[in-house]
Design a protein around this motif. Structure first.
Motif, PDB file in Angstrom:
ATOM      1  N   ASP A 202     -39.928 -54.155 -18.410  1.00 59.54           N
ATOM      2  CA  ASP A 202     -41.248 -54.449 -17.860  1.00 59.54           C
ATOM      3  C   ASP A 202     -42.364 -54.305 -18.899  1.00 59.54           C
ATOM      4  N   ARG A 203     -42.031 -54.603 -20.159  1.00 58.46           N
ATOM      5  CA  ARG A 203     -43.014 -54.480 -21.225  1.00 58.46           C
ATOM      6  C   ARG A 203     -43.583 -55.823 -21.666  1.00 58.46           C
ATOM      7  N   HIS A 204     -42.848 -56.893 -21.382  1.00 58.84           N
ATOM      8  CA  HIS A 204     -43.308 -58.213 -21.815  1.00 58.84           C
ATOM      9  C   HIS A 204     -42.931 -59.290 -20.817  1.00 58.84           C
ATOM     10  N   TRP A 205     -43.718 -60.369 -20.834  1.00 60.70           N
ATOM     11  CA  TRP A 205     -43.408 -61.578 -20.100  1.00 60.70           C
ATOM     12  C   TRP A 205     -42.457 -62.441 -20.936  1.00 60.70           C
ATOM     13  N   LEU A 206     -41.810 -63.398 -20.290  1.00 57.28           N
ATOM     14  CA  LEU A 206     -40.917 -64.306 -21.005  1.00 57.28           C
ATOM     15  C   LEU A 206     -41.667 -65.054 -22.098  1.00 57.28           C
ATOM     16  N   THR A 207     -42.894 -65.474 -21.822  1.00 54.29           N
ATOM     17  CA  THR A 207     -43.674 -66.211 -22.815  1.00 54.29           C
ATOM     18  C   THR A 207     -43.997 -65.343 -24.039  1.00 54.29           C
ATOM     19  N   ASP A 208     -44.177 -64.043 -23.835  1.00 56.14           N
ATOM     20  CA  ASP A 208     -44.408 -63.126 -24.964  1.00 56.14           C
ATOM     21  C   ASP A 208     -43.181 -63.085 -25.870  1.00 56.14           C
ATOM     22  N   VAL A 209     -42.023 -63.031 -25.227  1.00 51.11           N
ATOM     23  CA  VAL A 209     -40.761 -62.942 -25.957  1.00 51.11           C
ATOM     24  C   VAL A 209     -40.485 -64.228 -26.730  1.00 51.11           C
ATOM     25  N   ALA A 210     -40.721 -65.367 -26.089  1.00 53.22           N
ATOM     26  CA  ALA A 210     -40.513 -66.654 -26.766  1.00 53.22           C
ATOM     27  C   ALA A 210     -41.409 -66.774 -27.995  1.00 53.22           C
ATOM     28  N   ALA A 211     -42.677 -66.403 -27.838  1.00 45.81           N
ATOM     29  CA  ALA A 211     -43.602 -66.469 -28.970  1.00 45.81           C
ATOM     30  C   ALA A 211     -43.184 -65.515 -30.077  1.00 45.81           C
ATOM     31  N   GLY A 212     -42.751 -64.315 -29.709  1.00 44.08           N
ATOM     32  CA  GLY A 212     -42.296 -63.352 -30.698  1.00 44.08           C
ATOM     33  C   GLY A 212     -41.111 -63.872 -31.483  1.00 44.08           C
ATOM     34  N   ALA A 213     -40.177 -64.521 -30.775  1.00 45.46           N
ATOM     35  CA  ALA A 213     -39.007 -65.095 -31.448  1.00 45.46           C
ATOM     36  C   ALA A 213     -39.430 -66.160 -32.456  1.00 45.46           C
ATOM     37  N   GLY A 214     -40.354 -67.030 -32.042  1.00 45.81           N
ATOM     38  CA  GLY A 214     -40.828 -68.072 -32.952  1.00 45.81           C
ATOM     39  C   GLY A 214     -41.514 -67.512 -34.178  1.00 45.81           C
ATOM     40  N   ILE A 215     -42.337 -66.496 -33.981  1.00 48.96           N
ATOM     41  CA  ILE A 215     -43.044 -65.868 -35.104  1.00 48.96           C
ATOM     42  C   ILE A 215     -42.058 -65.202 -36.054  1.00 48.96           C
ATOM     43  N   GLY A 216     -41.069 -64.528 -35.495  1.00 47.57           N
ATOM     44  CA  GLY A 216     -40.091 -63.836 -36.329  1.00 47.57           C
ATOM     45  C   GLY A 216     -39.297 -64.790 -37.203  1.00 47.57           C
ATOM     46  N   ILE A 217     -38.791 -65.863 -36.591  1.00 41.08           N
ATOM     47  CA  ILE A 217     -38.005 -66.856 -37.346  1.00 41.08           C
ATOM     48  C   ILE A 217     -38.868 -67.508 -38.423  1.00 41.08           C
ATOM     49  N   LEU A 218     -40.062 -67.925 -38.037  1.00 35.60           N
ATOM     50  CA  LEU A 218     -40.946 -68.616 -38.980  1.00 35.60           C
ATOM     51  C   LEU A 218     -41.356 -67.703 -40.132  1.00 35.60           C
ATOM     52  N   SER A 219     -41.573 -66.430 -39.866  1.00 38.49           N
ATOM     53  CA  SER A 219     -41.972 -65.488 -40.920  1.00 38.49           C
ATOM     54  C   SER A 219     -40.905 -65.387 -41.999  1.00 38.49           C
ATOM     55  N   THR A 220     -39.644 -65.335 -41.581  1.00 36.60           N
ATOM     56  CA  THR A 220     -38.553 -65.246 -42.556  1.00 36.60           C
ATOM     57  C   THR A 220     -38.417 -66.538 -43.340  1.00 36.60           C
ATOM     58  N   LYS A 221     -38.542 -67.668 -42.664  1.00 34.59           N
ATOM     59  CA  LYS A 221     -38.446 -68.945 -43.363  1.00 34.59           C
ATOM     60  C   LYS A 221     -39.545 -69.071 -44.423  1.00 34.59           C
ATOM     61  N   ILE A 222     -40.752 -68.700 -44.056  1.00 31.79           N
ATOM     62  CA  ILE A 222     -41.863 -68.764 -45.004  1.00 31.79           C
ATOM     63  C   ILE A 222     -41.604 -67.830 -46.184  1.00 31.79           C
ATOM     64  N   ALA A 223     -41.032 -66.661 -45.908  1.00 31.37           N
ATOM     65  CA  ALA A 223     -40.738 -65.697 -46.976  1.00 31.37           C
ATOM     66  C   ALA A 223     -39.749 -66.281 -47.983  1.00 31.37           C
ATOM     67  N   TYR A 224     -38.754 -67.006 -47.502  1.00 30.47           N
ATOM     68  CA  TYR A 224     -37.795 -67.642 -48.419  1.00 30.47           C
ATOM     69  C   TYR A 224     -38.468 -68.755 -49.214  1.00 30.47           C
ATOM     70  N   TRP A 225     -39.324 -69.517 -48.573  1.00 29.32           N
ATOM     71  CA  TRP A 225     -40.024 -70.597 -49.286  1.00 29.32           C
ATOM     72  C   TRP A 225     -40.957 -70.039 -50.358  1.00 29.32           C
TER      73      TRP A 225
END
Length: 264
Positions: A202-225
């Motif tokens: 009960d700490r997050h909504w589904l939309t919070d989790v989806a956005a967090g997943a997108g930010i996490g993946i994108l952050s790593t990709k940018i770090a490699y680039w």
């Protein structure tokens, strides 16, 4: 807000709620299975690929749209209602599991299973990704001011735990996809589970989790680039140098310990 109940049975709604993230995991692994592995970190430069933005952009976009979308708010509320009705005890395993994929990269290397990069490079990469992810999450929380499902604070969007977990999962995938894709799949399974537990607790909504997943993946990709440029700025390197890491126990008659040696 008035909750409009859809014509869906409670059982089906629970199934939807807890299978969304595993379904997301399947989509991720299918998407990444199409990538062609690279033999080295950057033979020339790590090339920016727009196709790599598709998955994290969709996840982040879903989360952002959910901030104002009445339909997504209704779906979020239905998930919360069903979770609260059927679950009494909370489990804080997500506080630990968010770091598991990152820890796995270093544990595998310690066990002698070498990944794509040496200790120095992968540490710089994950540090860069963490900086990008943390700055993004902390900047969005006070701007969006989304109330948490438990009503504790207006800092629900996006989910920082989920962002950390998916950042690590993408890191594990990038480092070990050439060894075995199952390492990355396991990492994404843990990340999806972390996101599910954020909803479960009960700490997050589904939309919070989806956005967090997108930010996490994108952050790593940018770090490699960015890594080739950062590597040159920090170490003056034109290409990745080999770094050997060794560990050995010691005992001097009264003390025991572990010696770690790096060779650059």
């Amino acid at each position: 807000m008035t909750i409009i109940k859809l014509k869906t049975s409670k059982l089906n709604l629970m199934i939807k709620s807890f299978l969304i993230l595993p379904a997301l995991l399947f989509t991720i692994t299918t998407f990444y299975s199409q990538e062609k592995p690279k033999d080295t970190l950057y033979p020339k430069e790590l090339q920016f690929k727009y196709t790599s933005l598709i998955l994290p952009s969709v996840l982040l976009g879903y989360g952002i749209i959910g901030i104002e979308s009445d339909q997504l708010k209704i779906f979020n509320a239905q998930i919360k209602e069903e979770v609260n009705e059927h679950i009494d005890d909370q489990f804080t395993i997500d506080d630990i599991s968010q770091y598991a994929p990152i820890a796995a990269v270093y544990s595998l290397n310690l066990a002698g299973i070498e990944g794509k990069n040496n200790f120095k490079d992968r540490t710089v990469i994950i540090a860069t990704a963490t900086l990008i992810m943390t700055a993004t999450v902390r900047a969005l929380k006070p701007i969006t001011k989304v109330e948490r499902p438990d009503g504790s604070s207006p800092t629900s969007f996006p989910s920082g735990h989920t962002a950390t977990a998916f950042m690590g999962a993408e890191f594990l995938w990038q480092e070990y996809k050439n060894v075995s894709p199952w390492y990355g799949i396991a990492g994404y399974a843990v990340a999806a589970g972390t996101g599910a537990f954020r909803i479960y607790n009960d700490r997050h909504w589904l939309t919070d989790v989806a956005a967090g997943a997108g930010i996490g993946i994108l952050s790593t990709k940018i770090a490699y680039w960015l890594h080739p440029t950062i590597d040159r700025l920090l170490f003056g390197a034109e290409k990745t140098t080999n770094t050997n890491t060794s560990f050995a126990p010691f005992y001097n008659g009264s003390q025991t310990g572990l010696v770690m040696v790096f060779q650059f």
